[in-house]
Motif scaffolding. Structure first.
Motif, PDB file in Angstrom:
ATOM      1  N   CYS A  57      30.271  21.289  84.040  1.00 59.46           N
ATOM      2  CA  CYS A  57      31.553  21.980  84.002  1.00 59.46           C
ATOM      3  C   CYS A  57      31.581  22.537  82.311  1.00 59.46           C
ATOM      4  O   CYS A  57      32.065  23.104  82.034  1.00 59.46           O
ATOM      5  N   VAL A  58      30.962  21.309  81.903  1.00 65.68           N
ATOM      6  CA  VAL A  58      31.291  21.208  80.115  1.00 65.68           C
ATOM      7  C   VAL A  58      30.364  23.120  79.305  1.00 65.68           C
ATOM      8  O   VAL A  58      29.215  22.295  79.467  1.00 65.68           O
ATOM      9  N   PRO A  59      30.641  23.369  78.615  1.00 71.66           N
ATOM     10  CA  PRO A  59      29.831  24.302  77.853  1.00 71.66           C
ATOM     11  C   PRO A  59      29.004  23.505  76.614  1.00 71.66           C
ATOM     12  O   PRO A  59      29.395  22.869  76.216  1.00 71.66           O
ATOM     13  N   GLY A  60      28.236  24.260  77.451  1.00 65.90           N
ATOM     14  CA  GLY A  60      26.437  23.944  75.977  1.00 65.90           C
ATOM     15  C   GLY A  60      26.504  22.430  76.529  1.00 65.90           C
ATOM     16  O   GLY A  60      25.815  22.409  75.958  1.00 65.90           O
ATOM     17  N   GLY A  61      26.461  22.387  77.917  1.00 65.21           N
ATOM     18  CA  GLY A  61      25.729  20.918  78.178  1.00 65.21           C
ATOM     19  C   GLY A  61      24.239  21.240  78.361  1.00 65.21           C
ATOM     20  O   GLY A  61      24.118  22.337  78.722  1.00 65.21           O
ATOM     21  N   ASP A  62      22.996  20.219  78.543  1.00 64.23           N
ATOM     22  CA  ASP A  62      22.146  20.453  78.842  1.00 64.23           C
ATOM     23  C   ASP A  62      21.798  20.649  80.554  1.00 64.23           C
ATOM     24  O   ASP A  62      20.466  20.110  80.191  1.00 64.23           O
ATOM     25  N   GLY A  63      22.246  20.305  80.888  1.00 68.99           N
ATOM     26  CA  GLY A  63      22.153  19.504  82.615  1.00 68.99           C
ATOM     27  C   GLY A  63      21.383  20.834  83.497  1.00 68.99           C
ATOM     28  O   GLY A  63      21.316  21.978  82.708  1.00 68.99           O
ATOM     29  N   PRO A  64      21.160  20.101  84.413  1.00 71.55           N
ATOM     30  CA  PRO A  64      20.011  20.530  85.803  1.00 71.55           C
ATOM     31  C   PRO A  64      20.657  22.562  85.499  1.00 71.55           C
ATOM     32  O   PRO A  64      20.203  23.657  85.852  1.00 71.55           O
ATOM     33  N   VAL A  65      22.226  22.656  85.416  1.00 65.64           N
ATOM     34  CA  VAL A  65      23.100  23.726  85.826  1.00 65.64           C
ATOM     35  C   VAL A  65      24.309  23.950  84.567  1.00 65.64           C
ATOM     36  O   VAL A  65      25.626  22.795  84.484  1.00 65.64           O
ATOM     37  N   SER A  66      25.054  24.822  84.802  1.00 70.66           N
ATOM     38  CA  SER A  66      25.988  24.928  84.227  1.00 70.66           C
ATOM     39  C   SER A  66      27.011  25.565  85.331  1.00 70.66           C
ATOM     40  O   SER A  66      26.512  26.857  85.615  1.00 70.66           O
ATOM     41  N   LEU A  67      28.404  25.045  85.397  1.00 69.13           N
ATOM     42  CA  LEU A  67      29.535  25.133  86.528  1.00 69.13           C
ATOM     43  C   LEU A  67      30.662  25.658  85.889  1.00 69.13           C
ATOM     44  O   LEU A  67      30.796  25.255  84.853  1.00 69.13           O
ATOM     45  N   SER A  68      30.922  26.569  86.640  1.00 68.44           N
ATOM     46  CA  SER A  68      32.411  26.634  86.179  1.00 68.44           C
ATOM     47  C   SER A  68      33.103  26.204  86.468  1.00 68.44           C
ATOM     48  O   SER A  68      33.361  26.074  88.253  1.00 68.44           O
ATOM     49  N   LEU A  69      34.623  25.357  85.844  1.00 68.53           N
ATOM     50  CA  LEU A  69      35.084  24.645  86.263  1.00 68.53           C
ATOM     51  C   LEU A  69      36.491  25.343  87.201  1.00 68.53           C
ATOM     52  O   LEU A  69      36.502  24.175  88.277  1.00 68.53           O
ATOM     53  N   PRO A  70      37.235  26.627  86.933  1.00 71.46           N
ATOM     54  CA  PRO A  70      38.070  26.680  87.781  1.00 71.46           C
ATOM     55  C   PRO A  70      37.188  26.679  89.346  1.00 71.46           C
ATOM     56  O   PRO A  70      37.818  26.634  90.088  1.00 71.46           O
TER      57      PRO A  70
END
Length: 221
Positions: free
Chosen positions: A59-72
Motif C-alpha cells: 500500500c506504500v505509494p511509489g513502491g516497485d512491488g507486483p501490485v499497488s494497493l489502496s490502504l483504506p
C-alpha cells in the motif's frame, strides 16, 4: 496509482504465496482468504499473517512491488473478511462443528482444536478469543469450537471483533509503516514475508516444545 478492489487474475495463482494472491485478486483477495482461514475449517493452511503484512507493504505509494494497493481498501477488506469469517465459523460450530472436527483426518486441525480448547479453559472466553487471532491454525478452529462449547453469542461477537480488528489492522499498518520508513522495501519482500511466517509459527513451536518437556518430566517420575 492504486489498483481497484479487484485485480486482473493471472492464469496461475499460488494460494500459499501472499504476493501471488495479492497480484491476482487485490484487496478482495485479502477478504476472501481471511474469511476462509477464520471461518472454514479447510482454510487453516492459508497465509493470513503474511498476507496482511505484505498487503500493508504494497500500500506504500511509489513502491516497485507486483501490485499497488489502496490502504483504506485493504483495511476494510481485511477487517470484513476476518470478522465475518469468525462469525460464520462460530455458527458452524453451534450447528455441528464437533462432528466436523471428528471426521477430519488432519493432524494439524486436531492439534489446533486441542490448543484452542486449552486456551479457552486457561484464559477464559474473552482473552482466549483475542489471543487465538495471533496463532495460526488455532484461529481457524477456535471459532467453531467456541460454538461447540456454548460460548455465549454476545461474548463471542464482542471479543472476536476486538481481536480481529487488532490482528488485521495491526499487521497491515505494521507493513505499511515499515514500507514507508525504509526506501525500496519491496526488494526485501520475500525475506520479510519469511520472517513474518516464522514469527507467526513461533507460538506453535513453543507449545510443541513445552508439551515435549512436560511428557519427558512425566516419564522421569
Amino acid at each position: 496509482m492504486a489498483v481497484p478492489l479487484f485485480a486482473a487474475a493471472p492464469q496461475a495463482v499460488n494460494v500459499l504465496d501472499a504476493g501471488s494472491l495479492l497480484s491476482a485478486f487485490g484487496a478482495i483477495g485479502v477478504a476472501v482468504v481471511l474469511f476462509a482461514e477464520t471461518g472454514l475449517l479447510v482454510g487453516f493452511f492459508l497465509p493470513g499473517d503474511s498476507l496482511l503484512f505484505t498487503a500493508g507493504l504494497l500500500c506504500v505509494p511509489g513502491g516497485d512491488g507486483p501490485v499497488s494497493l489502496s490502504l483504506p481498501q485493504v483495511l476494510l477488506a481485511s477487517v470484513a473478511g476476518a470478522l465475518t469469517g469468525a462469525q460464520v465459523g462460530y455458527w458452524i460450530g453451534r450447528r455441528g462443528g464437533r462432528a466436523l472436527l471428528a471426521r477430519t483426518r488432519s493432524r494439524k486441525l486436531h492439534e489446533g482444536a486441542a490448543r484452542a480448547e486449552e486456551l479457552l479453559a486457561k484464559y477464559g472466553h474473552a482473552k482466549a478469543i483475542v489471543l487465538a487471532r495471533f496463532v495460526p491454525i488455532v484461529r481457524t478452529v477456535l471459532n467453531p469450537l467456541a460454538g461447540v462449547l456454548g460460548v455465549p453469542a454476545g461474548v463471542f461477537a464482542l471479543w472476536q471483533v476486538a481481536g480481529g480488528a487488532v490482528w488485521t489492522c495491526g499487521l497491515v499498518l505494521g507493513g505499511y509503516a515499515l514500507g514507508s520508513s525504509i526506501p525500496n522495501i519491496d526488494r526485501y519482500l520475500l525475506p520479510l514475508v519469511a520472517l513474518v511466517v516464522a514469527v507467526s509459527l513461533l507460538p506453535i513451536a513453543l507449545e510443541i516444545l513445552r508439551a515435549r518437556r512436560a511428557r519427558t518430566a512425566e516419564d522421569t517420575h
